[in-house]
Write a protein that holds these residues in place. Structure first.
Motif, PDB file in Angstrom:
ATOM      1  N   ASP A 100     -11.506 -11.957 -58.198  1.00 47.81           N
ATOM      2  CA  ASP A 100     -10.117 -11.516 -58.223  1.00 47.81           C
ATOM      3  C   ASP A 100      -9.952 -10.113 -57.623  1.00 47.81           C
ATOM      4  N   LYS A 101     -11.033  -9.330 -57.581  1.00 48.88           N
ATOM      5  CA  LYS A 101     -10.966  -7.950 -57.081  1.00 48.88           C
ATOM      6  C   LYS A 101     -11.607  -7.771 -55.704  1.00 48.88           C
ATOM      7  N   PHE A 102     -12.518  -8.673 -55.347  1.00 46.84           N
ATOM      8  CA  PHE A 102     -13.311  -8.493 -54.132  1.00 46.84           C
ATOM      9  C   PHE A 102     -13.330  -9.755 -53.274  1.00 46.84           C
ATOM     10  N   ASP A 103     -13.385  -9.551 -51.953  1.00 52.70           N
ATOM     11  CA  ASP A 103     -13.818 -10.603 -51.038  1.00 52.70           C
ATOM     12  C   ASP A 103     -15.336 -10.498 -51.022  1.00 52.70           C
ATOM     13  N   ILE A 104     -15.999 -11.561 -51.443  1.00 56.10           N
ATOM     14  CA  ILE A 104     -17.455 -11.526 -51.597  1.00 56.10           C
ATOM     15  C   ILE A 104     -18.115 -12.144 -50.367  1.00 56.10           C
ATOM     16  N   TYR A 105     -19.010 -11.360 -49.759  1.00 54.61           N
ATOM     17  CA  TYR A 105     -19.786 -11.793 -48.593  1.00 54.61           C
ATOM     18  C   TYR A 105     -21.259 -11.831 -48.996  1.00 54.61           C
ATOM     19  N   ALA A 106     -21.860 -13.015 -48.970  1.00 54.82           N
ATOM     20  CA  ALA A 106     -23.294 -13.141 -49.229  1.00 54.82           C
ATOM     21  C   ALA A 106     -23.991 -13.215 -47.879  1.00 54.82           C
ATOM     22  N   LEU A 107     -24.832 -12.229 -47.613  1.00 56.56           N
ATOM     23  CA  LEU A 107     -25.595 -12.182 -46.366  1.00 56.56           C
ATOM     24  C   LEU A 107     -27.043 -12.507 -46.695  1.00 56.56           C
ATOM     25  N   TYR A 108     -27.472 -13.704 -46.321  1.00 52.11           N
ATOM     26  CA  TYR A 108     -28.846 -14.134 -46.577  1.00 52.11           C
ATOM     27  C   TYR A 108     -29.690 -13.789 -45.366  1.00 52.11           C
ATOM     28  N   LEU A 109     -30.572 -12.811 -45.535  1.00 52.37           N
ATOM     29  CA  LEU A 109     -31.472 -12.376 -44.473  1.00 52.37           C
ATOM     30  C   LEU A 109     -32.716 -13.259 -44.541  1.00 52.37           C
ATOM     31  N   SER A 110     -32.891 -14.084 -43.538  1.00 51.37           N
ATOM     32  CA  SER A 110     -33.902 -15.130 -43.561  1.00 51.37           C
ATOM     33  C   SER A 110     -35.092 -14.798 -42.662  1.00 51.37           C
ATOM     34  N   VAL A 111     -36.292 -14.853 -43.247  1.00 48.06           N
ATOM     35  CA  VAL A 111     -37.553 -14.762 -42.499  1.00 48.06           C
ATOM     36  C   VAL A 111     -38.584 -15.631 -43.216  1.00 48.06           C
ATOM     37  N   SER A 112     -39.710 -15.878 -42.562  1.00 46.24           N
ATOM     38  CA  SER A 112     -40.776 -16.682 -43.161  1.00 46.24           C
ATOM     39  C   SER A 112     -41.526 -15.877 -44.223  1.00 46.24           C
ATOM     40  N   THR A 113     -42.254 -16.584 -45.060  1.00 49.27           N
ATOM     41  CA  THR A 113     -43.081 -15.937 -46.084  1.00 49.27           C
ATOM     42  C   THR A 113     -44.091 -14.996 -45.445  1.00 49.27           C
ATOM     43  N   GLU A 114     -44.672 -15.407 -44.337  1.00 46.97           N
ATOM     44  CA  GLU A 114     -45.672 -14.567 -43.656  1.00 46.97           C
ATOM     45  C   GLU A 114     -45.060 -13.232 -43.233  1.00 46.97           C
ATOM     46  N   VAL A 115     -43.842 -13.263 -42.721  1.00 46.95           N
ATOM     47  CA  VAL A 115     -43.171 -12.027 -42.310  1.00 46.95           C
ATOM     48  C   VAL A 115     -42.879 -11.154 -43.528  1.00 46.95           C
ATOM     49  N   LEU A 116     -42.440 -11.776 -44.634  1.00 45.81           N
ATOM     50  CA  LEU A 116     -42.202 -10.996 -45.857  1.00 45.81           C
ATOM     51  C   LEU A 116     -43.477 -10.272 -46.287  1.00 45.81           C
ATOM     52  N   ILE A 117     -44.596 -10.979 -46.300  1.00 47.42           N
ATOM     53  CA  ILE A 117     -45.867 -10.369 -46.716  1.00 47.42           C
ATOM     54  C   ILE A 117     -46.256  -9.240 -45.766  1.00 47.42           C
ATOM     55  N   GLN A 118     -46.086  -9.454 -44.460  1.00 43.13           N
ATOM     56  CA  GLN A 118     -46.393  -8.394 -43.488  1.00 43.13           C
ATOM     57  C   GLN A 118     -45.543  -7.155 -43.746  1.00 43.13           C
ATOM     58  N   ARG A 119     -44.273  -7.353 -44.029  1.00 43.65           N
ATOM     59  CA  ARG A 119     -43.372  -6.214 -44.242  1.00 43.65           C
ATOM     60  C   ARG A 119     -43.680  -5.492 -45.554  1.00 43.65           C
ATOM     61  N   ILE A 120     -44.020  -6.240 -46.597  1.00 42.63           N
ATOM     62  CA  ILE A 120     -44.417  -5.595 -47.857  1.00 42.63           C
ATOM     63  C   ILE A 120     -45.686  -4.784 -47.640  1.00 42.63           C
ATOM     64  N   ASN A 121     -46.659  -5.357 -46.932  1.00 45.69           N
ATOM     65  CA  ASN A 121     -47.908  -4.634 -46.652  1.00 45.69           C
ATOM     66  C   ASN A 121     -47.650  -3.390 -45.809  1.00 45.69           C
ATOM     67  N   LYS A 122     -46.721  -3.475 -44.870  1.00 47.04           N
ATOM     68  CA  LYS A 122     -46.362  -2.298 -44.065  1.00 47.04           C
ATOM     69  C   LYS A 122     -45.770  -1.218 -44.960  1.00 47.04           C
ATOM     70  N   ARG A 123     -44.893  -1.630 -45.893  1.00 41.22           N
ATOM     71  CA  ARG A 123     -44.291  -0.681 -46.825  1.00 41.22           C
ATOM     72  C   ARG A 123     -45.382   0.002 -47.656  1.00 41.22           C
ATOM     73  N   ILE A 124     -46.358  -0.764 -48.095  1.00 45.55           N
ATOM     74  CA  ILE A 124     -47.481  -0.208 -48.869  1.00 45.55           C
ATOM     75  C   ILE A 124     -48.289   0.756 -48.002  1.00 45.55           C
ATOM     76  N   ASP A 125     -48.589   0.344 -46.763  1.00 44.75           N
ATOM     77  CA  ASP A 125     -49.359   1.192 -45.845  1.00 44.75           C
ATOM     78  C   ASP A 125     -48.637   2.502 -45.540  1.00 44.75           C
ATOM     79  N   GLU A 126     -47.310   2.471 -45.610  1.00 43.23           N
ATOM     80  CA  GLU A 126     -46.517   3.677 -45.342  1.00 43.23           C
ATOM     81  C   GLU A 126     -46.324   4.531 -46.583  1.00 43.23           C
ATOM     82  N   GLY A 127     -47.009   4.153 -47.685  1.00 43.41           N
ATOM     83  CA  GLY A 127     -47.017   5.012 -48.855  1.00 43.41           C
ATOM     84  C   GLY A 127     -46.162   4.584 -50.022  1.00 43.41           C
ATOM     85  N   SER A 128     -45.720   3.330 -50.061  1.00 37.31           N
ATOM     86  CA  SER A 128     -44.918   2.866 -51.189  1.00 37.31           C
ATOM     87  C   SER A 128     -45.670   3.067 -52.495  1.00 37.31           C
ATOM     88  N   LYS A 129     -44.986   3.628 -53.464  1.00 39.44           N
ATOM     89  CA  LYS A 129     -45.568   3.832 -54.803  1.00 39.44           C
ATOM     90  C   LYS A 129     -44.932   2.899 -55.814  1.00 39.44           C
TER      91      LYS A 129
END
Length: 187
Positions: A100-129
């Motif tokens: 009633d208050k918002f126009d709701i936009y769901a944006l589903y950002l789609s990639v493969s599981t392998e890409v997700l794992i690569q990106r998480i590992n990159k985040r870790i390599d860049e110093g994620s705590k």
């Protein structure tokens, strides 16, 4: 005369897909309130049940999240939600309480599981705590939860008549993906 509703953007997708990156890009274009549920939860005391729960790769209760969201979501401005909803019950609650208050936009950002794992590992390599990036077992559990619990919520939003749903192929160039996001928000 109808009043123009504010815009609510749901950034949806697996860990490491780029929800934060694209949210920052959107905020550079428009004054959205950015609500990153994971950051809110991770900011709680380290010995709290909430931090222990998310550090193990699990979800916190709906009731806690509903209480947080009621206090975080403003009535008077556009908003981006990152990390909420994650379950069908949360998606239903959001639609029931905010269409009633918002126009709701769901944006589903789609990639493969392998890409997700690569990106998480990159985040870790860049110093994620982040505690939820701490081990391969926790990362795997988070991804399993994403496919078992969050994907059904994404699919529910895809079919919901009160939500503007767009699937964005987020594998490629960030600027091309952002152009796709901007096009989706123009609909």
């Amino acid at each position: 005369m109808t009043t123009k509703k504010h815009q609510m953007i749901l950034m949806m997708g697996g860990q490491g897909v780029g929800k934060g990156t694209f949210s920052r890009m959107l905020m550079a274009q428009h004054p959205y309130k950015y609500i990153e549920t994971g950051a809110i939860l991770r900011s709680m005391p380290a010995d709290s049940d909430v931090v222990k729960t998310i550090s193990a790769g699990n979800f916190v209760s709906d009731e806690l999240l509903f209480d947080i969201m009621k206090h975080e979501i403003p009535d008077n401005m556009d908003v981006i939600l990152d990390g909420f909803p994650r379950k069908i019950s949360q998606a239903q609650w959001l639609v029931d309480n905010y269409t009633d208050k918002f126009d709701i936009y769901a944006l589903y950002l789609s990639v493969s599981t392998e890409v997700l794992i690569q990106r998480i590992n990159k985040r870790i390599d860049e110093g994620s705590k982040r505690a939820d990036d701490a081990s391969p077992e926790i990362i795997r559990k988070r991804l399993d939860n994403y496919f078992k619990i969050t994907m059904p919520a994404i699919n529910w939003l895809r079919e919901c008549p009160h939500v503007h749903f767009s699937e964005i192929d987020a594998r490629g160039d960030v600027n091309d993906n952002f152009a796709d996001i901007m096009n989706a928000l123009q609909k």
